[in-house]
Scaffold this motif. Sequence first.
Motif, PDB file in Angstrom:
ATOM      1  N   GLU A 190       0.837  -1.211   0.000  1.00  0.00           N
ATOM      2  CA  GLU A 190       0.000   0.000   0.000  1.00  0.00           C
ATOM      3  C   GLU A 190       0.870   1.259   0.000  1.00  0.00           C
ATOM      4  O   GLU A 190       0.694   2.173  -0.809  1.00  0.00           O
ATOM      5  CB  GLU A 190      -0.896  -0.022   1.252  1.00  0.00           C
ATOM      6  CG  GLU A 190      -2.030   0.981   1.213  1.00  0.00           C
ATOM      7  CD  GLU A 190      -3.079   0.640   0.150  1.00  0.00           C
ATOM      8  OE1 GLU A 190      -3.517  -0.531   0.101  1.00  0.00           O
ATOM      9  OE2 GLU A 190      -3.418   1.547  -0.655  1.00  0.00           O
ATOM     10  N   ILE A 191       1.832   1.284   0.888  1.00  0.00           N
ATOM     11  CA  ILE A 191       2.723   2.455   0.999  1.00  0.00           C
ATOM     12  C   ILE A 191       3.556   2.631  -0.269  1.00  0.00           C
ATOM     13  O   ILE A 191       3.666   3.732  -0.809  1.00  0.00           O
ATOM     14  CB  ILE A 191       3.645   2.311   2.234  1.00  0.00           C
ATOM     15  CG1 ILE A 191       2.823   2.389   3.518  1.00  0.00           C
ATOM     16  CG2 ILE A 191       4.745   3.380   2.234  1.00  0.00           C
ATOM     17  CD1 ILE A 191       3.586   1.996   4.772  1.00  0.00           C
ATOM     18  N   MET A 205       3.661   5.694  -2.833  1.00  0.00           N
ATOM     19  CA  MET A 205       4.942   6.393  -3.088  1.00  0.00           C
ATOM     20  C   MET A 205       5.372   6.270  -4.544  1.00  0.00           C
ATOM     21  O   MET A 205       6.303   6.939  -4.984  1.00  0.00           O
ATOM     22  CB  MET A 205       6.034   5.816  -2.167  1.00  0.00           C
ATOM     23  CG  MET A 205       5.844   6.114  -0.684  1.00  0.00           C
ATOM     24  SD  MET A 205       7.040   5.208   0.348  1.00  0.00           S
ATOM     25  CE  MET A 205       8.580   6.017  -0.111  1.00  0.00           C
ATOM     26  N   GLY A 206       4.697   5.344  -5.252  1.00  0.00           N
ATOM     27  CA  GLY A 206       5.055   5.123  -6.658  1.00  0.00           C
ATOM     28  C   GLY A 206       6.410   4.450  -6.812  1.00  0.00           C
ATOM     29  O   GLY A 206       7.150   4.696  -7.766  1.00  0.00           O
ATOM     30  N   ILE A 207       6.754   3.566  -5.851  1.00  0.00           N
ATOM     31  CA  ILE A 207       8.045   2.853  -5.931  1.00  0.00           C
ATOM     32  C   ILE A 207       7.792   1.360  -6.122  1.00  0.00           C
ATOM     33  O   ILE A 207       6.745   0.853  -5.729  1.00  0.00           O
ATOM     34  CB  ILE A 207       8.924   3.103  -4.677  1.00  0.00           C
ATOM     35  CG1 ILE A 207       8.244   2.619  -3.395  1.00  0.00           C
ATOM     36  CG2 ILE A 207       9.298   4.576  -4.571  1.00  0.00           C
ATOM     37  CD1 ILE A 207       9.124   2.751  -2.158  1.00  0.00           C
ATOM     38  N   PRO A 208       8.741   0.656  -6.729  1.00  0.00           N
ATOM     39  CA  PRO A 208       8.532  -0.771  -7.052  1.00  0.00           C
ATOM     40  C   PRO A 208       8.502  -1.662  -5.812  1.00  0.00           C
ATOM     41  O   PRO A 208       9.046  -1.304  -4.761  1.00  0.00           O
ATOM     42  CB  PRO A 208       9.729  -1.105  -7.956  1.00  0.00           C
ATOM     43  CG  PRO A 208      10.756  -0.085  -7.653  1.00  0.00           C
ATOM     44  CD  PRO A 208      10.029   1.160  -7.226  1.00  0.00           C
TER      45      PRO A 208
END
Length: 96
Positions: free
Chosen positions: A35-36, A40-43
């Motif tokens: 979810e986080i 954050m838009g990170i892989p």
Amino acid sequence: MTEELNEIRKKIDEIDSKILELIAKRNSLAKDVAEIKSKMGIPINDEEREKYIYDRIRKLCREHKVDENIGVQIFKILIEHNKHLQKQYLSETQQK
Ligand SMILES: O=C(O)C(=O)C[C@]1(C(=O)O)C=C[C@@H](O)C=C1
């Protein structure tokens, strides 16, 4: 002699139950992490974090006189499963 073996097996069973409880707790955090990371838009994959984990596990293995390769193999399974759970969670929630 059989009674002694049964007593040891009972202790192993108790330890196995505790291990499973901890694996379940570790797996339950996959959704929170996913979810986080999504926000954050990170892989999902974080190689730096995995290196940290494996280095730490190797150190703990040395401290507890556990074969390092066994320790790393176990955590590779846990981490790969965690990534699967994260992908599964994101695909389920993004379909809604
Ligand atoms: O801590 C993270 O960033 C996670 O996604 C958890 C976790 C893990 O299972 O420990 C899983 C995948 C990442 O590559 C790194 C670590």
